[in-house]
Design a protein around this motif. Structure first.
Motif, mmCIF file in Angstrom:
data_model
loop_
_atom_site.group_PDB
_atom_site.id
_atom_site.type_symbol
_atom_site.label_atom_id
_atom_site.label_comp_id
_atom_site.label_asym_id
_atom_site.label_seq_id
_atom_site.Cartn_x
_atom_site.Cartn_y
_atom_site.Cartn_z
ATOM 1 N N UNK A 30 53.251 -93.349 67.724
ATOM 2 C CA UNK A 30 51.973 -93.295 67.002
ATOM 3 C C UNK A 30 50.878 -92.623 67.824
ATOM 4 N N UNK A 31 50.057 -91.846 67.147
ATOM 5 C CA UNK A 31 48.968 -91.140 67.807
ATOM 6 C C UNK A 31 47.660 -91.356 67.050
ATOM 7 N N UNK A 32 46.575 -91.563 67.809
ATOM 8 C CA UNK A 32 45.247 -91.545 67.205
ATOM 9 C C UNK A 32 44.593 -90.217 67.577
ATOM 10 N N UNK A 33 44.171 -89.475 66.599
ATOM 11 C CA UNK A 33 43.433 -88.238 66.838
ATOM 12 C C UNK A 33 41.947 -88.541 66.692
ATOM 13 N N UNK A 34 41.164 -88.214 67.742
ATOM 14 C CA UNK A 34 39.734 -88.463 67.670
ATOM 15 C C UNK A 34 38.993 -87.135 67.592
ATOM 16 N N UNK A 35 38.062 -87.034 66.638
ATOM 17 C CA UNK A 35 37.306 -85.798 66.497
ATOM 18 C C UNK A 35 36.690 -85.729 65.115
ATOM 19 N N UNK A 36 36.226 -84.526 64.758
ATOM 20 C CA UNK A 36 35.596 -84.374 63.437
ATOM 21 C C UNK A 36 36.673 -84.473 62.367
ATOM 22 N N UNK A 37 36.580 -85.525 61.560
ATOM 23 C CA UNK A 37 37.638 -85.868 60.620
ATOM 24 C C UNK A 37 37.962 -84.732 59.651
ATOM 25 N N UNK A 45 49.241 -80.401 58.616
ATOM 26 C CA UNK A 45 50.133 -79.903 57.576
ATOM 27 C C UNK A 45 50.833 -81.102 56.961
ATOM 28 N N UNK A 46 51.298 -80.913 55.753
ATOM 29 C CA UNK A 46 51.841 -82.057 55.019
ATOM 30 C C UNK A 46 53.334 -82.285 55.282
ATOM 31 N N UNK A 47 53.787 -81.944 56.436
ATOM 32 C CA UNK A 47 55.235 -81.964 56.619
ATOM 33 C C UNK A 47 55.772 -83.335 57.026
ATOM 34 N N UNK A 48 56.975 -83.559 56.623
ATOM 35 C CA UNK A 48 57.790 -84.699 57.034
ATOM 36 C C UNK A 48 57.091 -86.030 57.117
ATOM 37 N N UNK A 49 57.512 -86.780 58.108
ATOM 38 C CA UNK A 49 57.060 -88.157 58.235
ATOM 39 C C UNK A 49 55.793 -88.257 59.078
ATOM 40 N N UNK A 50 55.354 -87.109 59.692
ATOM 41 C CA UNK A 50 54.350 -87.200 60.748
ATOM 42 C C UNK A 50 53.053 -87.854 60.302
ATOM 43 N N UNK A 51 52.633 -87.592 59.043
ATOM 44 C CA UNK A 51 51.335 -88.111 58.611
ATOM 45 C C UNK A 51 51.257 -89.638 58.737
ATOM 46 N N UNK A 52 52.347 -90.307 58.469
ATOM 47 C CA UNK A 52 52.357 -91.765 58.544
ATOM 48 C C UNK A 52 52.113 -92.305 59.942
ATOM 49 N N UNK A 53 52.350 -91.491 60.969
ATOM 50 C CA UNK A 53 52.198 -91.958 62.346
ATOM 51 C C UNK A 53 50.874 -91.547 62.982
ATOM 52 N N UNK A 54 50.084 -90.764 62.235
ATOM 53 C CA UNK A 54 48.842 -90.253 62.812
ATOM 54 C C UNK A 54 47.632 -90.920 62.170
ATOM 55 N N UNK A 55 46.774 -91.457 63.016
ATOM 56 C CA UNK A 55 45.541 -92.061 62.535
ATOM 57 C C UNK A 55 44.385 -91.175 63.008
ATOM 58 N N UNK A 56 43.373 -91.029 62.182
ATOM 59 C CA UNK A 56 42.224 -90.218 62.592
ATOM 60 C C UNK A 56 41.011 -91.129 62.780
ATOM 61 N N UNK A 57 40.340 -90.973 63.914
ATOM 62 C CA UNK A 57 39.079 -91.680 64.096
ATOM 63 C C UNK A 57 37.983 -90.629 64.220
ATOM 64 N N UNK A 82 34.752 -91.612 72.710
ATOM 65 C CA UNK A 82 35.343 -92.556 71.763
ATOM 66 C C UNK A 82 36.835 -92.743 72.027
ATOM 67 N N UNK A 83 37.484 -91.670 72.459
ATOM 68 C CA UNK A 83 38.909 -91.774 72.785
ATOM 69 C C UNK A 83 39.134 -92.666 74.002
ATOM 70 N N UNK A 84 38.341 -92.454 75.040
ATOM 71 C CA UNK A 84 38.470 -93.265 76.261
ATOM 72 C C UNK A 84 38.180 -94.745 75.971
ATOM 73 N N UNK A 85 37.225 -94.988 75.074
ATOM 74 C CA UNK A 85 36.896 -96.368 74.691
ATOM 75 C C UNK A 85 38.125 -97.108 74.174
#
Lengths: 330, 330
Positions: A30-37, A45-57, A82-85
């Motif tokens: 699992x990955x959290x991506x931090x930045x401008x949503x 991209x809408x490929x495969x299973x990846x979207x389910x494992x990525x959270x955006x903050x 925010x990422x370091x937090x």
């Protein structure tokens, strides 16, 4: 879970997001991506299973590549802060950024704090050698240091190689202008006896020409020298490839020989390419922080996250906290 | 007339003597060879006109490659000391040695003295770039220096390039870990404003990756960093050629492509080879002194003597003595 700064790097957010998707597809982590949503969503991209494992903050502020660290650390709504937090709060186990090195470092020290006994965190980076790999510490975090700082770099690097790379007794060398004890500038001359007494695996001084021969697992230098060595190597390798291309391809264009040469050059370039090795960890802060080259593209991001996962799972941080960094000071 | 140390270098006296003969055959210049007469005579081949132009002066003592400079300077019967004496007495216009760098330097300073205004002599060396050449000063003479020393290096280098290489307004850069003013270690930060005020042609800081791009004519660094940069470059270039050989020749052996590649590699190696450029002058002593790589063979000796002749004839020393080396000190 790891946090990634989606806004850091010359090719952010696009290449960062793509690299994260590649990593997630492959590993299921699992990955959290931090930045401008909205900018991040555009690149996903809408490929495969990846979207389910990525959270955006969402983080509205961005630390630019040129920004002074003193300015950057005040941006509490940035993707870096925010990422370091999230690491500080224990929500995530590591923070990855291809952004402004000085800014990420200063923010990491301020947000996570330093490990007890460490005066100066340092960046350790992998270098390919003729026989395998070696690690250079400090790759550019600290330009003016004292002997006890170099000693701490050596201890941290040994813990890192023992845990994350399973190297039992890593050989440590000081980078100097001659091999014999007594060679070096004032800093190196004062550091030598400390390492000799306290570091099991210390093999003495090595010269610039020995770096790529694989004689040491860890090469210790101040960050000024470390930065110059890395960039000189990068620049020279690029120049040689330019010369080779101009010289050789003119004669071999279109021939079978040309094809074979092109393939071989690709292989060698791959061996020398920082992108293959991804990010470099900042050792000495209370958390796992990887800083990647500003020019990182998706491959470097994916590979960096892999090394980072290995580092998290190895228990590196727990071992580092147990380290003995005490040494006499001048 | 030039004096050559017949006993200095890993391949002395054989390769030194052969290089001198090649030089003399080609140019008709006179050379004094200093060293053990019987050993020199053994190496002198009886070819052509060269014998008539070569004089031998016997010196019983030899300075070894490992000897401490403090020990070496006491050997008044060595080839180094006796050779330098000839320059001091005005009998010869320059001294050339591929011997122990530290020993030759210390002996030159003691025997010839320093030029008024120069605190520390420094070695300047040529580096090939993508577009031509650049010069690095200091290549290893002084490991710990002050800002005024780096300033003096810059002035001396400019005089050298203007006279011996006819470059009108040589571009001077400081080697640092970033381009902007304010980047660098304490030494570089303090040196920057001095060069900015006093050196016409100062273009600011450059990074390691810029060295081989040919952006500057003169690159200023302390001798510790200079030595590491040179040796890192040497080691990396060698490693890349080893990798290329292993990778590429396996696939191309015996083919036309292999032949073309071999030729091109030779060309590139030649461009990068220190032997092509011969010795590096020690700037700042009262006399012209060239120090060549310990691994110099006949080609390097011949080429070094050619550059030295050019330097002598250019009036470099007279111009250097006129230089303005005054600068405020901390």
């Amino acid at each position: 879970m790891l946090v990634v700064d989606a806004m850091g790097g010359d090719y952010a957010p696009r290449e960062i997001v793509l690299g994260v998707q590649d990593f997630v597809e492959e590993t299921g982590e699992k990955i959290v991506l931090v930045g401008r949503e909205n900018e991040i969503k555009k690149e996903l991209t809408k490929k495969g299973k990846s979207l389910g494992y990525i959270e955006i903050i969402n983080a509205d502020e961005v630390v630019t590549m040129e920004e002074k660290p003193t300015v950057a650390i005040k941006k509490k709504e940035s993707s870096v802060w925010k990422g370091l937090q999230l690491v500080r709060e224990g929500v995530a186990q590591g923070f990855f950024s291809a952004g402004n090195t000085g800014a990420v470092m200063a923010s990491a020290v301020l947000c996570l704090g330093k490990i007890n006994g460490i005066d100066r965190p340092a960046i350790i980076t992998l270098l390919p050698t003729l026989t395998g790999q070696t690690f250079l510490i400090d790759a550019g975090a600290n330009v003016d240091v004292k002997p006890e700082n170099l000693f701490q770099f050596a201890v941290m690097a040994q813990v890192y190689l023992k845990t994350a790379y399973q190297i039992k007794n890593p050989r440590v060398a000081l980078l100097s202008n001659g091999e014999e004890e007594g060679k070096g500038n004032d800093l190196i001359k004062k550091t030598f006896p400390i390492l000799k007494e306290k570091i099991s695996g210390f093999i003495g001084n090595i010269e610039g020409k020995d770096i790529f021969r694989g004689v040491a697992d860890i090469i210790v230098a101040d960050g000024f020298v470390g930065n110059i060595v890395l960039k000189t190597g990068e620049g020279l390798a690029e120049s040689i490839f330019v010369l080779l291309k101009n010289e050789v391809f003119t004669g071999l264009r279109g021939s079978l020989g040309g094809l074979i040469l092109r393939e071989s050059l690709q292989k060698i370039k791959k061996r020398l390419d920082y992108a293959e090795y991804g990010g470099a960890p900042l050792l000495g802060v209370n958390g796992i922080v990887f800083i990647a080259h500003g020019r990182s593209r998706r491959l470097a991001v994916r590979n960096g996250l892999k090394v980072m996962t290995k580092t998290v799972e190895s228990g590196f941080l727990t071992e580092l906290i147990k380290g003995d960094f005490n040494v006499w000071k001048d």
